[in-house]
Design a protein around this motif. Structure first.
Motif, PDB file in Angstrom:
ATOM      1  N   HIS A  91     -10.750  27.672  16.867  1.00 23.88           N
ATOM      2  CA  HIS A  91      -9.507  27.139  16.308  1.00 23.88           C
ATOM      3  C   HIS A  91      -9.821  26.118  15.204  1.00 23.88           C
ATOM      4  CE1 HIS A  91      -7.262  29.388  19.302  1.00 23.88           C
ATOM      5  NE2 HIS A  91      -8.106  28.925  20.209  1.00 23.88           N
ATOM      6  N   LEU A  92      -8.859  25.262  14.865  1.00 27.61           N
ATOM      7  CA  LEU A  92      -9.004  24.441  13.657  1.00 27.61           C
ATOM      8  C   LEU A  92      -8.812  22.961  13.970  1.00 27.61           C
ATOM      9  CD1 LEU A  92      -7.274  27.130  11.478  1.00 27.61           C
ATOM     10  CD2 LEU A  92      -9.659  26.422  11.279  1.00 27.61           C
ATOM     11  N   GLY A  93      -7.876  22.280  13.280  1.00 30.24           N
ATOM     12  CA  GLY A  93      -7.758  20.849  13.529  1.00 30.24           C
ATOM     13  C   GLY A  93      -6.666  20.195  12.714  1.00 30.24           C
TER      14      GLY A  93
ATOM     15  N   ASN B 154      -8.311  19.144  17.702  1.00 30.85           N
ATOM     16  CA  ASN B 154      -8.964  18.238  16.760  1.00 30.85           C
ATOM     17  C   ASN B 154      -9.873  17.287  17.542  1.00 30.85           C
ATOM     18  OD1 ASN B 154      -8.941  17.368  13.855  1.00 30.85           O
ATOM     19  ND2 ASN B 154      -8.439  15.398  14.792  1.00 30.85           N
ATOM     20  N   PRO B 155     -11.026  16.895  17.001  1.00 34.09           N
ATOM     21  CA  PRO B 155     -11.943  16.051  17.790  1.00 34.09           C
ATOM     22  C   PRO B 155     -11.373  14.702  18.165  1.00 34.09           C
ATOM     23  CG  PRO B 155     -12.673  16.254  15.497  1.00 34.09           C
ATOM     24  CD  PRO B 155     -11.600  17.274  15.702  1.00 34.09           C
ATOM     25  N   ARG B 156     -10.348  14.255  17.445  1.00 36.26           N
ATOM     26  CA  ARG B 156      -9.686  12.987  17.763  1.00 36.26           C
ATOM     27  C   ARG B 156      -8.184  13.219  17.748  1.00 36.26           C
ATOM     28  NH1 ARG B 156      -9.725   7.524  13.928  1.00 36.26           N
ATOM     29  NH2 ARG B 156      -8.543   6.186  15.374  1.00 36.26           N
ATOM     30  N   LEU B 157      -7.508  12.903  18.839  1.00 39.90           N
ATOM     31  CA  LEU B 157      -6.062  13.098  18.892  1.00 39.90           C
ATOM     32  C   LEU B 157      -5.369  12.207  17.864  1.00 39.90           C
ATOM     33  CD1 LEU B 157      -5.335  13.333  22.725  1.00 39.90           C
ATOM     34  CD2 LEU B 157      -5.249  15.177  21.027  1.00 39.90           C
TER      35      LEU B 157
ATOM     36  N   GLY C 197      -0.155  22.908  17.370  1.00 45.99           N
ATOM     37  CA  GLY C 197      -1.141  23.092  18.428  1.00 45.99           C
ATOM     38  C   GLY C 197      -2.556  22.754  17.994  1.00 45.99           C
ATOM     39  N   GLN C 198      -2.794  22.708  16.674  1.00 43.52           N
ATOM     40  CA  GLN C 198      -4.135  22.374  16.182  1.00 43.52           C
ATOM     41  C   GLN C 198      -4.514  20.929  16.502  1.00 43.52           C
ATOM     42  OE1 GLN C 198      -5.899  24.762  15.290  1.00 43.52           O
ATOM     43  NE2 GLN C 198      -4.533  26.328  14.466  1.00 43.52           N
ATOM     44  N   ILE C 199      -3.527  20.074  16.706  1.00 40.20           N
ATOM     45  CA  ILE C 199      -3.816  18.675  17.048  1.00 40.20           C
ATOM     46  C   ILE C 199      -4.606  18.586  18.359  1.00 40.20           C
ATOM     47  CG2 ILE C 199      -2.771  16.461  17.698  1.00 40.20           C
ATOM     48  CD1 ILE C 199      -2.495  17.010  14.757  1.00 40.20           C
TER      49      ILE C 199
ATOM     50  N   VAL D 165     -15.433  23.740   8.517  1.00 40.83           N
ATOM     51  CA  VAL D 165     -15.591  22.354   8.962  1.00 40.83           C
ATOM     52  C   VAL D 165     -14.804  22.108  10.240  1.00 40.83           C
ATOM     53  CG1 VAL D 165     -15.091  19.950   8.383  1.00 40.83           C
ATOM     54  CG2 VAL D 165     -16.116  21.457   6.668  1.00 40.83           C
ATOM     55  N   GLU D 166     -13.558  22.573  10.270  1.00 42.03           N
ATOM     56  CA  GLU D 166     -12.729  22.304  11.453  1.00 42.03           C
ATOM     57  C   GLU D 166     -13.183  23.123  12.657  1.00 42.03           C
ATOM     58  OE1 GLU D 166      -8.771  20.212  10.369  1.00 42.03           O
ATOM     59  OE2 GLU D 166      -8.476  22.365  10.083  1.00 42.03           O
ATOM     60  N   ALA D 167     -13.640  24.357  12.445  1.00 40.48           N
ATOM     61  CA  ALA D 167     -14.174  25.126  13.567  1.00 40.48           C
ATOM     62  C   ALA D 167     -15.425  24.453  14.122  1.00 40.48           C
ATOM     63  CB  ALA D 167     -14.484  26.556  13.129  1.00 40.48           C
ATOM     64  N   TYR D 168     -16.247  23.891  13.239  1.00 39.58           N
ATOM     65  CA  TYR D 168     -17.504  23.259  13.659  1.00 39.58           C
ATOM     66  C   TYR D 168     -17.248  21.983  14.460  1.00 39.58           C
ATOM     67  CZ  TYR D 168     -22.342  21.566  13.191  1.00 39.58           C
ATOM     68  OH  TYR D 168     -23.619  21.130  13.427  1.00 39.58           O
ATOM     69  N   THR D 169     -16.206  21.254  14.120  1.00 40.94           N
ATOM     70  CA  THR D 169     -15.935  19.966  14.773  1.00 40.94           C
ATOM     71  C   THR D 169     -14.833  20.054  15.828  1.00 40.94           C
ATOM     72  OG1 THR D 169     -14.437  19.360  12.947  1.00 40.94           O
ATOM     73  CG2 THR D 169     -16.730  18.629  12.790  1.00 40.94           C
TER      74      THR D 169
END
Length: 386
Positions: A260-262, A357-360, A352-354, A202-206
């Motif tokens: 990466h992730l999120g 992420n699609p939204r900070l 660093g994943q922040i 999910v996190e890689a996709y977004t």
């Protein structure tokens, strides 16, 4: 046309199929290997899997070393390095869950990069000196995707500090995915490992770093895991479901190696470092709420994730999935005080994943998310006003 991207994948070969562990001798002989060292998850030591490995590799004078089941730390890695050094093997196998695989990846690198492990921390993407052994990763759980990633996360023993090692030379040359190896996993292990894989997908996709190369892997992983994880959880001996979970976990690993992730992983990292919450469980605590936070910016991808997990929103679908595999747990069980939650928020905000992420998310916003995480969702839509 796609925008610019970088796609990384260092594992040369992935072999899948029930019973494919038996292919090891021929593969090793083809490579001209003579001596085997097996870093084996301590859960399997003295049991049928060790006996099977001993028989399969009897022509390679196998030496075994038990890797503790807790998340890898510098002591664990050093013990594994010493065992590998003494074995002088040209065939190194890591057989177990993600902790075993990460331990093996780091320990093997220390053979060709001698000295304290801190010497090779932070060399993100920089070439460490390769080791000339044939490295084979055999996951027994469907979760971390470590068998196809080129990184490892190692805790510094006695501290809350976790070190990230990354190099193409860390990756396994061969990943063997044998679904028969997962049938003895307790349901709780299946659930937490599987939800870790879902979080990776999910996190890689977004992720902001998602590309046309990573999206197909991430989407296929979500589709496989959404259907097969609940089956594997309820019916541990369902080989088809186990196989689909292994493939999904591997595909998610390939995706996040580049995308990466999120936010969920940022929170999970802080929960693991500060409160020793097992990683897959920490992701299960965080993911429905982090996706509720991300919802305003997800667009079409949010709709796709929601459809895969059969929810009105991505967060609702992931909340329902969490309940299906008995992971609908509140944060208070692990982080009971306001002061502790403050520290988790501060720690997560430094990840660093922040950035991908699609939204900070600020530390203050993460603190609000943690407050909402205190209670189970009962499989329903997580409501978050941020």
């Amino acid at each position: 046309m796609s925008g610019p991207f970088v796609f990384l994948h260092s594992t040369h070969c992935v072999q899948f199929g029930p019973g494919c562990l038996s292919a090891l001798p021929d593969l090793a002989k083809t490579e001209g290997r003579k001596k085997a060292a097996i870093l084996l998850d301590a859960y399997f030591m003295g049991g049928p899997l060790q006996d099977r490995l001993s028989e399969i590799l009897k022509d390679f004078a196998p030496v075994f070393h038990a890797v503790p089941q807790h998340e890898p730390d510098t002591n664990t890695v050093e013990d594994a390095r010493a065992a590998l050094s003494q074995a002088e093997a040209d065939l190194i196998l890591a057989v177990g869950g993600g902790s075993t695989l990460d331990t093996a990846k780091a320990a093997r690198m220390l053979l060709s990069n001698p000295g304290p492990i801190e010497n090779i921390v932070g060399a993100m993407g920089m070439p460490m000196i390769a080791h000339d052994s044939l490295f084979v990763a055999v996951p027994t759980t469907a979760g971390t995707g470590s068998e196809v990633s080129e990184s490892a996360v190692i805790a510094k023993t006695g501290t809350d500090y976790k070190m990230v090692l990354r190099s193409p030379n860390m990756a396994a040359r061969l990943a063997l995915l044998d679904p028969e190896l997962g049938v003895t996993a307790p349901p709780g292990v299946t659930a937490t490992a599987g939800y870790d894989a879902i979080t990776h997908a999910v996190e890689a996709y977004t992720s902001k770093f998602a590309t046309v190369m990573t999206d197909p892997f991430a989407r296929s992983a979500m589709e496989l895991l959404a259907v097969s994880l609940p089956i594997a959880f309820e019916k541990p001996d369902d080989i088809e479901a186990r196989g689909n979970c292994l493939i999904g976990s591997m595909q998610a690993g390939i995706a996040f190696n580049s995308a990466h992730l999120g936010l969920a992983h940022a929170i999970a990292g802080a929960l693991g470092a500060l409160h020793h919450v097992p990683h897959g469980l920490a992701n299960a605590l965080a993911l429905p709420w982090s996706m509720a936070f991300n919802q305003p910016v997800l667009g079409e991808k949010g709709e796709i994730v929601a459809g895969i997990f059969k929810g009105a929103t991505s967060a609702a679908g992931l909340s329902a999935m969490r309940k299906k595999v008995a992971l609908d747990i509140g944060l208070d069980k692990f982080v009971p005080t306001d002061a502790e939650r403050d520290l988790v928020a501060e720690g997560a905000a430094k990840s660093g994943q922040i950035k991908v992420n699609p939204r900070l998310a600020s530390a203050a916003e993460i603190r609000v998310i943690l407050e909402h995480m205190r209670q189970p969702t009962e499989g329903l839509q997580p409501n978050l006003n941020l």
